[in-house]
Design a protein around this motif. Sequence first.
Motif, PDB file in Angstrom:
ATOM      1  N   ALA A  18      92.811  33.652 125.608  1.00 34.34           N
ATOM      2  CA  ALA A  18      93.971  34.249 124.945  1.00 34.34           C
ATOM      3  C   ALA A  18      94.852  33.149 124.365  1.00 34.34           C
ATOM      4  O   ALA A  18      95.027  32.095 124.967  1.00 34.34           O
ATOM      5  N   ILE A  19      95.394  33.404 123.185  1.00 35.16           N
ATOM      6  CA  ILE A  19      96.252  32.437 122.501  1.00 35.16           C
ATOM      7  C   ILE A  19      97.720  32.813 122.657  1.00 35.16           C
ATOM      8  O   ILE A  19      98.579  31.965 122.788  1.00 35.16           O
ATOM      9  N   GLY A  20      98.004  34.076 122.634  1.00 32.91           N
ATOM     10  CA  GLY A  20      99.389  34.526 122.715  1.00 32.91           C
ATOM     11  C   GLY A  20      99.446  35.966 123.174  1.00 32.91           C
ATOM     12  O   GLY A  20      98.471  36.518 123.688  1.00 32.91           O
ATOM     13  N   ILE A  21     100.608  36.596 122.960  1.00 33.42           N
ATOM     14  CA  ILE A  21     100.787  37.991 123.335  1.00 33.42           C
ATOM     15  C   ILE A  21     101.178  38.798 122.112  1.00 33.42           C
ATOM     16  O   ILE A  21     101.810  38.290 121.187  1.00 33.42           O
ATOM     17  N   ASN A  22     100.777  40.063 122.108  1.00 35.20           N
ATOM     18  CA  ASN A  22     101.075  40.949 120.993  1.00 35.20           C
ATOM     19  C   ASN A  22     102.450  41.573 121.148  1.00 35.20           C
ATOM     20  O   ASN A  22     102.937  41.783 122.256  1.00 35.20           O
ATOM     21  N   LEU A  23     103.050  41.862 120.013  1.00 31.15           N
ATOM     22  CA  LEU A  23     104.300  42.600 119.965  1.00 31.15           C
ATOM     23  C   LEU A  23     104.018  43.953 119.347  1.00 31.15           C
ATOM     24  O   LEU A  23     103.211  44.033 118.425  1.00 31.15           O
ATOM     25  N   PRO A  24     104.617  45.011 119.771  1.00 32.72           N
ATOM     26  CA  PRO A  24     105.569  45.149 120.865  1.00 32.72           C
ATOM     27  C   PRO A  24     104.857  45.129 122.212  1.00 32.72           C
ATOM     28  O   PRO A  24     103.644  45.287 122.292  1.00 32.72           O
ATOM     29  N   PHE A  25     105.651  44.934 123.264  1.00 35.34           N
ATOM     30  CA  PHE A  25     105.111  44.899 124.611  1.00 35.34           C
ATOM     31  C   PHE A  25     104.804  46.335 125.041  1.00 35.34           C
ATOM     32  O   PHE A  25     105.693  47.096 125.349  1.00 35.34           O
ATOM     33  N   ASN A  26     103.520  46.697 125.060  1.00 33.63           N
ATOM     34  CA  ASN A  26     103.176  48.057 125.445  1.00 33.63           C
ATOM     35  C   ASN A  26     101.811  48.152 126.122  1.00 33.63           C
ATOM     36  O   ASN A  26     101.207  49.202 126.163  1.00 33.63           O
ATOM     37  N   GLY A  27     101.327  47.073 126.652  1.00 31.09           N
ATOM     38  CA  GLY A  27     100.032  47.088 127.315  1.00 31.09           C
ATOM     39  C   GLY A  27     100.130  47.674 128.711  1.00 31.09           C
ATOM     40  O   GLY A  27     101.197  48.021 129.203  1.00 31.09           O
ATOM     41  N   ALA A  28      98.986  47.784 129.363  1.00 29.93           N
ATOM     42  CA  ALA A  28      98.940  48.350 130.712  1.00 29.93           C
ATOM     43  C   ALA A  28      99.777  47.517 131.677  1.00 29.93           C
ATOM     44  O   ALA A  28     100.428  48.056 132.563  1.00 29.93           O
ATOM     45  N   VAL A  30     102.262  45.500 130.638  1.00 24.37           N
ATOM     46  CA  VAL A  30     103.344  45.151 129.729  1.00 24.37           C
ATOM     47  C   VAL A  30     102.838  44.275 128.590  1.00 24.37           C
ATOM     48  O   VAL A  30     103.027  44.576 127.435  1.00 24.37           O
ATOM     49  N   PHE A  31     102.139  43.181 128.894  1.00 20.60           N
ATOM     50  CA  PHE A  31     101.688  42.261 127.866  1.00 20.60           C
ATOM     51  C   PHE A  31     100.238  42.545 127.478  1.00 20.60           C
ATOM     52  O   PHE A  31      99.387  42.751 128.330  1.00 20.60           O
ATOM     53  N   THR A  32      99.970  42.509 126.172  1.00 20.25           N
ATOM     54  CA  THR A  32      98.617  42.595 125.661  1.00 20.25           C
ATOM     55  C   THR A  32      98.308  41.256 125.004  1.00 20.25           C
ATOM     56  O   THR A  32      99.028  40.833 124.098  1.00 20.25           O
ATOM     57  N   SER A  33      97.270  40.595 125.455  1.00 22.44           N
ATOM     58  CA  SER A  33      96.923  39.280 124.911  1.00 22.44           C
ATOM     59  C   SER A  33      96.277  39.414 123.548  1.00 22.44           C
ATOM     60  O   SER A  33      95.627  40.411 123.242  1.00 22.44           O
ATOM     61  N   ASN A  34      96.456  38.378 122.706  1.00 26.05           N
ATOM     62  CA  ASN A  34      95.691  38.310 121.462  1.00 26.05           C
ATOM     63  C   ASN A  34      94.818  37.062 121.517  1.00 26.05           C
ATOM     64  O   ASN A  34      95.127  36.096 122.197  1.00 26.05           O
ATOM     65  N   TYR A  35      93.724  37.111 120.785  1.00 26.73           N
ATOM     66  CA  TYR A  35      92.697  36.087 120.907  1.00 26.73           C
ATOM     67  C   TYR A  35      92.396  35.365 119.602  1.00 26.73           C
ATOM     68  O   TYR A  35      91.454  34.589 119.544  1.00 26.73           O
ATOM     69  N   GLN A  36      93.162  35.606 118.557  1.00 24.84           N
ATOM     70  CA  GLN A  36      92.944  34.979 117.272  1.00 24.84           C
ATOM     71  C   GLN A  36      94.222  34.307 116.779  1.00 24.84           C
ATOM     72  O   GLN A  36      95.330  34.812 116.997  1.00 24.84           O
ATOM     73  N   THR A  37      94.069  33.195 116.099  1.00 31.00           N
ATOM     74  CA  THR A  37      95.210  32.451 115.554  1.00 31.00           C
ATOM     75  C   THR A  37      95.993  33.310 114.571  1.00 31.00           C
ATOM     76  O   THR A  37      97.221  33.261 114.537  1.00 31.00           O
ATOM     77  N   LYS A  38      95.291  34.104 113.778  1.00 27.12           N
ATOM     78  CA  LYS A  38      95.945  34.975 112.799  1.00 27.12           C
ATOM     79  C   LYS A  38      96.950  35.896 113.490  1.00 27.12           C
ATOM     80  O   LYS A  38      98.090  36.033 113.052  1.00 27.12           O
ATOM     81  N   SER A  39      96.566  36.509 114.587  1.00 25.05           N
ATOM     82  CA  SER A  39      97.460  37.412 115.330  1.00 25.05           C
ATOM     83  C   SER A  39      98.595  36.650 115.991  1.00 25.05           C
ATOM     84  O   SER A  39      99.731  37.120 116.022  1.00 25.05           O
ATOM     85  N   ALA A  40      98.295  35.466 116.521  1.00 23.01           N
ATOM     86  CA  ALA A  40      99.326  34.672 117.200  1.00 23.01           C
ATOM     87  C   ALA A  40     100.415  34.239 116.218  1.00 23.01           C
ATOM     88  O   ALA A  40     101.607  34.338 116.526  1.00 23.01           O
ATOM     89  N   ILE A  41     100.030  33.783 115.036  1.00 23.24           N
ATOM     90  CA  ILE A  41     101.018  33.354 114.039  1.00 23.24           C
ATOM     91  C   ILE A  41     101.833  34.548 113.551  1.00 23.24           C
ATOM     92  O   ILE A  41     103.052  34.462 113.404  1.00 23.24           O
ATOM     93  N   LYS A  42     101.171  35.681 113.337  1.00 19.85           N
ATOM     94  CA  LYS A  42     101.886  36.882 112.899  1.00 19.85           C
ATOM     95  C   LYS A  42     102.920  37.295 113.947  1.00 19.85           C
ATOM     96  O   LYS A  42     104.058  37.608 113.613  1.00 19.85           O
TER      97      LYS A  42
END
Length: 135
Positions: A18-28, A30-42
Amino acid sequence: MAFGAIQRFPNDLNENRAIGINLPFNGAGVFTSNYQTKSAIKNNIINYFLTNPGERPGNPTFGAGLRAYIFTQINTNNFDFIKEDIQQKLSNNFPNVTVNSVQVFAQEDYNIINVVIKYIIENTGINDELQLTFE
Protein backbone atom coordinates in the motif's frame (compact mmCIF):
# COMPACT_ATOMS: atom_id res chain seq x y z
CA MET A 1 20.99 9.40 -19.88
CA ALA A 2 17.66 9.04 -21.64
CA PHE A 3 15.58 12.14 -22.13
CA GLY A 4 11.82 11.86 -21.99
CA ALA A 5 11.92 8.41 -20.43
CA ILE A 6 8.79 7.47 -18.52
CA GLN A 7 9.44 6.96 -14.83
CA ARG A 8 7.96 3.92 -13.13
CA PHE A 9 7.51 4.06 -9.41
CA PRO A 10 8.86 0.90 -7.75
CA ASN A 11 5.87 0.72 -5.43
CA ASP A 12 3.54 0.40 -8.42
CA LEU A 13 5.26 -2.85 -9.36
CA ASN A 14 4.40 -4.55 -6.05
CA GLU A 15 0.63 -5.10 -5.94
CA ASN A 16 0.70 -6.00 -2.24
CA ARG A 17 2.37 -2.81 -0.96
CA ALA A 18 0.00 0.00 0.00
CA ILE A 19 1.20 3.51 -0.85
CA GLY A 20 -1.42 5.63 0.85
CA ILE A 21 -5.04 5.82 1.95
CA ASN A 22 -8.14 6.68 -0.04
CA LEU A 23 -10.43 9.59 0.66
CA PRO A 24 -13.11 9.71 1.98
CA PHE A 25 -12.54 7.46 4.97
CA ASN A 26 -15.22 4.81 4.56
CA GLY A 27 -13.57 1.40 4.59
CA ALA A 28 -14.39 -1.49 6.89
CA GLY A 29 -11.63 -0.38 9.26
CA VAL A 30 -12.14 3.32 8.44
CA PHE A 31 -9.11 3.44 6.12
CA THR A 32 -9.00 1.92 2.64
CA SER A 33 -5.49 1.52 1.27
CA ASN A 34 -4.52 2.44 -2.28
CA TYR A 35 -1.82 0.64 -4.19
CA GLN A 36 -1.01 2.91 -7.14
CA THR A 37 0.94 6.17 -7.35
CA LYS A 38 -1.84 7.71 -9.44
CA SER A 39 -4.36 7.22 -6.60
CA ALA A 40 -1.90 8.36 -3.92
CA ILE A 41 -1.12 11.64 -5.71
CA LYS A 42 -4.82 12.27 -6.39
CA ASN A 43 -5.64 11.74 -2.70
CA ASN A 44 -2.77 14.04 -1.69
CA ILE A 45 -4.16 16.78 -3.93
CA ILE A 46 -7.68 16.28 -2.55
CA ASN A 47 -6.33 16.47 0.99
CA TYR A 48 -4.46 19.68 0.16
CA PHE A 49 -7.47 21.40 -1.36
CA LEU A 50 -9.89 20.38 1.38
CA THR A 51 -7.57 21.65 4.13
CA ASN A 52 -7.56 25.27 5.25
CA PRO A 53 -4.27 26.93 6.25
CA GLY A 54 -3.83 26.59 10.00
CA GLU A 55 -5.84 23.35 10.33
CA ARG A 56 -2.82 21.04 10.34
CA PRO A 57 -0.82 21.11 13.57
CA GLY A 58 2.89 21.57 12.99
CA ASN A 59 2.38 22.77 9.41
CA PRO A 60 0.28 25.96 9.56
CA THR A 61 0.85 26.90 5.91
CA PHE A 62 -0.47 23.58 4.53
CA GLY A 63 -3.78 23.81 2.71
CA ALA A 64 -5.38 25.69 -0.13
CA GLY A 65 -8.23 27.30 1.78
CA LEU A 66 -10.69 27.03 -1.11
CA ARG A 67 -13.70 26.77 1.20
CA ALA A 68 -13.34 30.52 1.81
CA TYR A 69 -14.68 31.14 -1.71
CA ILE A 70 -18.07 29.76 -0.71
CA PHE A 71 -18.75 32.84 1.38
CA THR A 72 -17.93 35.31 -1.38
CA GLN A 73 -20.27 36.58 -4.05
CA ILE A 74 -20.31 34.04 -6.87
CA ASN A 75 -19.77 35.51 -10.33
CA THR A 76 -17.64 34.81 -13.40
CA ASN A 77 -14.91 37.24 -12.29
CA ASN A 78 -14.37 35.12 -9.18
CA PHE A 79 -14.07 32.03 -11.36
CA ASP A 80 -11.01 33.42 -13.13
CA PHE A 81 -9.40 34.24 -9.79
CA ILE A 82 -10.21 30.75 -8.45
CA LYS A 83 -8.68 29.13 -11.55
CA GLU A 84 -5.47 31.15 -11.22
CA ASP A 85 -5.31 30.47 -7.49
CA ILE A 86 -5.67 26.71 -8.00
CA GLN A 87 -3.01 26.62 -10.73
CA GLN A 88 -0.57 28.64 -8.64
CA LYS A 89 -1.09 26.54 -5.51
CA LEU A 90 -0.67 23.30 -7.44
CA SER A 91 2.54 24.46 -9.12
CA ASN A 92 3.97 25.68 -5.79
CA ASN A 93 3.09 22.63 -3.72
CA PHE A 94 3.10 19.82 -6.30
CA PRO A 95 5.96 20.61 -8.69
CA ASN A 96 5.65 17.30 -10.57
CA VAL A 97 1.99 18.00 -11.44
CA THR A 98 1.19 19.98 -14.58
CA VAL A 99 -2.32 21.40 -14.86
CA ASN A 100 -4.00 20.96 -18.24
CA SER A 101 -7.22 22.75 -17.38
CA VAL A 102 -9.25 24.06 -14.50
CA GLN A 103 -13.00 24.49 -14.82
CA VAL A 104 -15.16 26.15 -12.20
CA PHE A 105 -18.93 25.78 -12.10
CA ALA A 106 -21.33 27.24 -9.58
CA GLN A 107 -24.81 26.50 -8.36
CA GLU A 108 -25.52 30.03 -7.20
CA ASP A 109 -28.89 29.26 -5.60
CA TYR A 110 -27.29 26.63 -3.37
CA ASN A 111 -23.94 28.41 -2.85
CA ILE A 112 -22.01 25.43 -4.22
CA ILE A 113 -18.80 25.60 -6.26
CA ASN A 114 -17.67 22.65 -8.39
CA VAL A 115 -14.06 22.52 -9.56
CA VAL A 116 -12.74 20.13 -12.22
CA ILE A 117 -8.94 19.90 -12.53
CA LYS A 118 -7.31 17.93 -15.34
CA TYR A 119 -3.63 17.30 -14.76
CA ILE A 120 -0.58 15.29 -15.82
CA ILE A 121 2.11 13.89 -13.56
CA GLU A 122 5.33 14.74 -15.37
CA ASN A 123 7.48 11.99 -16.89
CA THR A 124 5.07 9.24 -15.83
CA GLY A 125 2.41 9.21 -18.50
CA ILE A 126 -0.24 9.55 -15.78
CA ASN A 127 -3.22 11.73 -16.78
CA ASP A 128 -6.03 12.23 -14.31
CA GLU A 129 -9.02 14.36 -13.47
CA LEU A 130 -10.09 15.60 -10.07
CA GLN A 131 -13.58 16.84 -9.21
CA LEU A 132 -14.12 18.81 -6.01
CA THR A 133 -17.36 20.20 -4.63
CA PHE A 134 -17.40 22.97 -2.03
CA GLU A 135 -20.70 23.47 -0.20
